[in-house]
Write a protein that holds these residues in place. Structure first.
Motif, mmCIF file in Angstrom:
data_model
loop_
_atom_site.group_PDB
_atom_site.id
_atom_site.type_symbol
_atom_site.label_atom_id
_atom_site.label_comp_id
_atom_site.label_asym_id
_atom_site.label_seq_id
_atom_site.Cartn_x
_atom_site.Cartn_y
_atom_site.Cartn_z
ATOM 1 N N LYS A 277 -13.058 34.436 -70.529
ATOM 2 C CA LYS A 277 -12.698 34.443 -69.115
ATOM 3 C C LYS A 277 -11.658 33.375 -68.849
ATOM 4 C CE LYS A 277 -17.070 33.777 -68.326
ATOM 5 N NZ LYS A 277 -17.644 33.273 -69.587
ATOM 6 N N ASN A 278 -10.928 33.551 -67.787
ATOM 7 C CA ASN A 278 -9.882 32.598 -67.420
ATOM 8 C C ASN A 278 -10.107 32.165 -65.972
ATOM 9 O OD1 ASN A 278 -7.566 31.056 -67.369
ATOM 10 N ND2 ASN A 278 -6.229 32.791 -66.904
ATOM 11 N N ILE A 279 -10.726 31.007 -65.789
ATOM 12 C CA ILE A 279 -11.058 30.514 -64.454
ATOM 13 C C ILE A 279 -9.889 29.697 -63.902
ATOM 14 C CG2 ILE A 279 -12.698 29.169 -63.082
ATOM 15 C CD1 ILE A 279 -13.945 31.599 -64.377
ATOM 16 N N SER A 280 -9.533 29.949 -62.662
ATOM 17 C CA SER A 280 -8.456 29.201 -62.019
ATOM 18 C C SER A 280 -8.939 28.634 -60.693
ATOM 19 C CB SER A 280 -7.233 30.104 -61.790
ATOM 20 O OG SER A 280 -7.576 31.194 -60.958
ATOM 21 N N ALA A 281 -8.309 27.541 -60.262
ATOM 22 C CA ALA A 281 -8.661 26.913 -58.990
ATOM 23 C C ALA A 281 -8.004 27.658 -57.839
ATOM 24 C CB ALA A 281 -8.244 25.446 -58.993
ATOM 25 N N TYR A 282 -8.675 27.722 -56.727
ATOM 26 C CA TYR A 282 -8.173 28.461 -55.570
ATOM 27 C C TYR A 282 -7.076 27.693 -54.828
ATOM 28 C CZ TYR A 282 -8.064 30.542 -50.902
ATOM 29 O OH TYR A 282 -7.661 31.107 -49.727
ATOM 30 N N GLY A 283 -7.336 26.445 -54.532
ATOM 31 C CA GLY A 283 -6.419 25.683 -53.686
ATOM 32 C C GLY A 283 -5.334 24.968 -54.470
ATOM 33 N N SER A 284 -4.505 24.253 -53.728
ATOM 34 C CA SER A 284 -3.410 23.497 -54.344
ATOM 35 C C SER A 284 -3.815 22.062 -54.669
ATOM 36 C CB SER A 284 -2.206 23.472 -53.391
ATOM 37 O OG SER A 284 -2.567 22.887 -52.150
ATOM 38 N N GLU A 285 -5.006 21.640 -54.203
ATOM 39 C CA GLU A 285 -5.439 20.264 -54.442
ATOM 40 C C GLU A 285 -5.700 20.049 -55.928
ATOM 41 O OE1 GLU A 285 -9.015 17.230 -53.096
ATOM 42 O OE2 GLU A 285 -8.485 18.922 -51.810
ATOM 43 N N ASP A 286 -5.167 18.973 -56.459
ATOM 44 C CA ASP A 286 -5.259 18.718 -57.895
ATOM 45 C C ASP A 286 -6.612 18.147 -58.296
ATOM 46 O OD1 ASP A 286 -4.152 18.662 -60.533
ATOM 47 O OD2 ASP A 286 -4.037 16.485 -60.335
ATOM 48 N N GLY A 287 -7.162 17.240 -57.484
ATOM 49 C CA GLY A 287 -8.388 16.569 -57.878
ATOM 50 C C GLY A 287 -8.098 15.462 -58.872
ATOM 51 N N GLN A 288 -9.135 14.725 -59.230
ATOM 52 C CA GLN A 288 -8.953 13.583 -60.144
ATOM 53 C C GLN A 288 -10.060 13.573 -61.184
ATOM 54 O OE1 GLN A 288 -9.890 9.652 -58.564
ATOM 55 N NE2 GLN A 288 -8.160 8.760 -59.641
ATOM 56 N N VAL A 289 -9.662 13.439 -62.442
ATOM 57 C CA VAL A 289 -10.617 13.290 -63.542
ATOM 58 C C VAL A 289 -10.271 12.021 -64.295
ATOM 59 C CG1 VAL A 289 -11.644 14.326 -65.594
ATOM 60 C CG2 VAL A 289 -10.795 15.796 -63.754
ATOM 61 N N MET A 290 -11.251 11.131 -64.419
ATOM 62 C CA MET A 290 -11.003 9.847 -65.063
ATOM 63 C C MET A 290 -12.087 9.567 -66.096
ATOM 64 S SD MET A 290 -10.882 6.074 -63.236
ATOM 65 C CE MET A 290 -9.577 6.598 -62.115
ATOM 66 N N SER A 291 -11.686 9.217 -67.308
ATOM 67 C CA SER A 291 -12.622 8.836 -68.369
ATOM 68 C C SER A 291 -12.509 7.330 -68.597
ATOM 69 C CB SER A 291 -12.294 9.591 -69.662
ATOM 70 O OG SER A 291 -13.076 9.110 -70.735
ATOM 71 N N VAL A 292 -13.656 6.626 -68.564
ATOM 72 C CA VAL A 292 -13.633 5.167 -68.641
ATOM 73 C C VAL A 292 -14.613 4.679 -69.709
ATOM 74 C CG1 VAL A 292 -13.693 3.026 -67.321
ATOM 75 C CG2 VAL A 292 -13.225 5.181 -66.150
ATOM 76 N N LYS A 293 -14.140 3.740 -70.527
ATOM 77 C CA LYS A 293 -14.964 3.136 -71.581
ATOM 78 C C LYS A 293 -15.446 1.763 -71.138
ATOM 79 C CE LYS A 293 -12.780 1.446 -75.130
ATOM 80 N NZ LYS A 293 -11.986 1.372 -76.381
ATOM 81 N N PHE A 294 -16.707 1.410 -71.468
ATOM 82 C CA PHE A 294 -17.277 0.113 -71.110
ATOM 83 C C PHE A 294 -17.912 -0.532 -72.335
ATOM 84 C CE2 PHE A 294 -17.432 2.906 -67.463
ATOM 85 C CZ PHE A 294 -16.820 2.133 -66.482
#
Length: 603
Positions: free
Chosen positions: A295-312
């Motif tokens: 399947k190929n899922i796509s986002a509806y809106g134009s908002e990008d959103g934010q994804v952040m990966s953090v190491k501690f």
């Protein structure tokens, strides 16, 4: 009806007869499709609403669909049937095999039975509570799949013996666990064709929500119920199949087309929930699974959103970041828009305590008064109802042999309990007669007392605490857990002036949801079906995500699906966190983090 709906949704809603599979990705509006299809069938196809059955996996989901449909079809909604697999199957068994709620195994009783079996077998363990939890899963898997998968600390022979003894004990006590409901319903439909025909005639249209979570036994029953009409409308997402420990497998969704080669195939591929970067991150991960429908899922809106990966460096630094970031987010959103999603429930209290210490309210998804729905809690609560004059048969059945009085269920008539009739029944049995006479005396004594004193009387004069200790097998974890529950109920009863007041307030509080307005701290499983503007997923290390017990490729794929579920709960912001060390030991980041291609990684 089509206003605001996509072409994919409209096509699925207008499906008429015959089998259909709707593959619904995260945030794709599957509940809308199910409820709108009900309206389409009733209003446009003139289908009798009494012949439409909608099954899902949780009471909350069934209630939500019922609520939505009541708005769409206010006059016809009462004739529709919504329910979980277990509630629907038990309804069928109740009408066909003369069963009632007293035949359903309680969690507390199951624990006591398994604990007693282990004790009599001389099996010693350092963590009895965990062993019993593992046994419950093993028993469920065996009943649903026939597969004796041993993920416990017992040998294969010991596990086989425990399962055999457990099933024998349930048969002796005429009790059914949830898995037995499914098995007995399948046997009923297979062996008694007339009964099957009655239910096939009753339900001409069947809709299944969360179809990816179905197991083999459930699927067998549904196929039998659908019959030759085959009006089976299944909605699910194999990428969100995360209940393998219950016997479910995403393979059933793929097999649906083998069993129904003429089935309609609808794909809901637009995610209306999450920003593009979050949808992309989820797709990056799940594409590494081999056992899935493409399947190929796509986002509806134009908002990008934010994804952040953090190491501690360690957990303390990770916690400090979470607290600091929550405070920053609060300038843009309320606390209830934020969630922490954990792989297991073992660290929920740790996170909630730390956040509360910093003035951040938390919601762990537990009802404040859920304690009264536990086995022990319900017994104590029913004792108070009995003392307050409640003579209903259900209340008396729940308390009559706690402690043991050897009162026979058949001695009771339907409806209300008549203590004088019960004494007459046992007039020739001095031991039980005296026990009933004492219970009648104890009831009159408790009625005169305030709740706190009445519970003290129950615990110490009537011997309820000694009874709990015996049934828990002595001084182990089960007894400590039971004693903790009993002590908590005692303290909750202290402020009230009468038993009636306490019962009324406890009932009212039991209806209230857990405290709102706080940051949600949930397991990934518990978060399924929910959504939040901001999501933190901490402890993304090997051994935690994927879980350490996941070794086989199929198990790792399920862990990846669970991570996919967690990621797709986020609408705007997603924080993926991991540590270098824990308790002085080096920890590797989760392999799933390495599968992300469009994520901002921070040192």
């Amino acid at each position: 009806m089509d206003k605001g709906l996509s072409k994919e949704q409209s096509a699925a809603i207008r499906h008429d007869t015959g089998p259909a599979l709707v593959t619904a990705g995260p945030g794709s509006g599957k509940t809308t499709v199910i409820t709108e299809r009900i309206r389409y069938l009733v209003c446009e196809r003139k289908v009798d609403p009494g012949g439409i059955l909608t099954i899902t996996f949780t009471n909350a989901a069934a209630d939500e669909m019922k609520r939505r449909t009541s708005v769409l079809l206010p006059s016809q909604a009462p004739y529709l049937t919504f329910g979980t697999f277990h509630s629907i199957f038990f309804l069928i068994l109740k009408h066909s095999l003369d069963l009632n709620s007293s035949n359903i195994l309680k969690n507390e009783t199951r624990y006591m039975i398994l604990n007693d079996i282990l004790k009599k077998a001389g099996i010693v363990t350092n963590d009895r509570k965990q062993l019993i939890a593992d046994l419950v899963s093993a028993v469920s898997r065996y009943k649903n799949t026939g597969e004796m998968k041993n993920s416990t600390e017992l040998s294969d022979d010991e596990l086989t013996s425990v399962i055999d003894n457990y099933r024998h004990r349930l048969d002796q006590m005429r009790l059914l666990d949830f898995d037995d409901m499914l098995l007995k319903c399948r046997d009923l439909f297979t062996d008694r064709k007339k009964v099957l025909e009655i239910w096939q005639e009753r339900y001409r249209y069947i809709q299944i929500d969360e179809f990816q979570d179905i197991n083999e036994v459930q699927y067998d029953v549904i196929k039998l119920l659908a019959g030759s009409g085959r009006n089976l409308f299944a909605v699910g997402d194999d990428d969100q199949a995360v209940y393998g420990f219950r016997g479910s497998t995403p393979g059933i969704m793929k097999r649906f087309f083998d069993d129904h080669p003429d089935a309609a195939d609808y794909r809901l591929s637009i995610n209306y929930r999450s920003g593009r970067s979050i949808v992309q991150a989820a797709s990056d991960v799940i594409m590494h699974n081999k056992n899935r429908l493409e399947k190929n899922i796509s986002a509806y809106g134009s908002e990008d959103g934010q994804v952040m990966s953090v190491k501690f460096a360690g957990m303390n630094e990770q916690l400090e970041f979470i607290i600091e970031k929550i405070r920053e987010l609060q300038s843009d959103m309320p606390f209830e828009d934020i969630a922490l999603l954990l792989r297991t429930n073992t660290t929920i209290d740790l996170y909630s305590e730390r956040l509360k210490e910093c003035g951040i309210p938390c919601n762990t998804g537990k009802r404040m008064y859920g304690i009264y729905q536990s086995g022990i809690g319900k017994e104590i609560f029913d004792y108070m109802r009995f003392a307050d004059g409640d003579d209903s048969r259900g209340v008396f059945l729940n308390i009559m042999n706690s402690p043991e009085r050897n009162i026979y269920r058949g001695a009771l008539e339907d409806g209300k309990t008549d203590m004088k009739r019960l004494l007459d029944y046992y007039r020739d049995d001095p031991e039980v007669y005296d026990a009933v006479k004492r219970l009648e005396h104890d009831r009159s004594m408790m009625k005169k007392l305030k709740p706190y004193a009445a519970i003290h009387y129950l615990y110490n004069v009537m011997g309820y605490l000694d009874h709990l200790k015996r049934t828990a097998g002595g001084n182990g974890d089960a007894w400590l857990s039971a004693k903790k529950t009993a002590d908590e109920i005692l303290m909750r009863a202290k402020p009230y002036k009468s038993i009636a007041e306490w019962i009324r307030c406890a009932k009212e509080d039991a209806k209230k949801p857990s405290a709102q307005g706080g940051v949600s701290i949930l397991t990934m499983h518990a978060a399924k079906g929910l959504e939040f503007p901001a999501v933190f997923i901490p402890d993304l290390n090997e051994g935690t995500v994927p879980y350490g017990k996941a070794v086989m490729p199929s198990e790792v794929e399920e862990e990846r699906r669970l991570f996919y579920v967690a990621v797709t709960r986020a609408k705007q912001k997603l924080f993926l966190l991991y540590t270098e060390q824990l308790y002085g030991k080096k920890r590797l980041p989760s392999r799933f983090l390495g599968e992300l291609t469009t994520v901002m990684h921070l040192p």
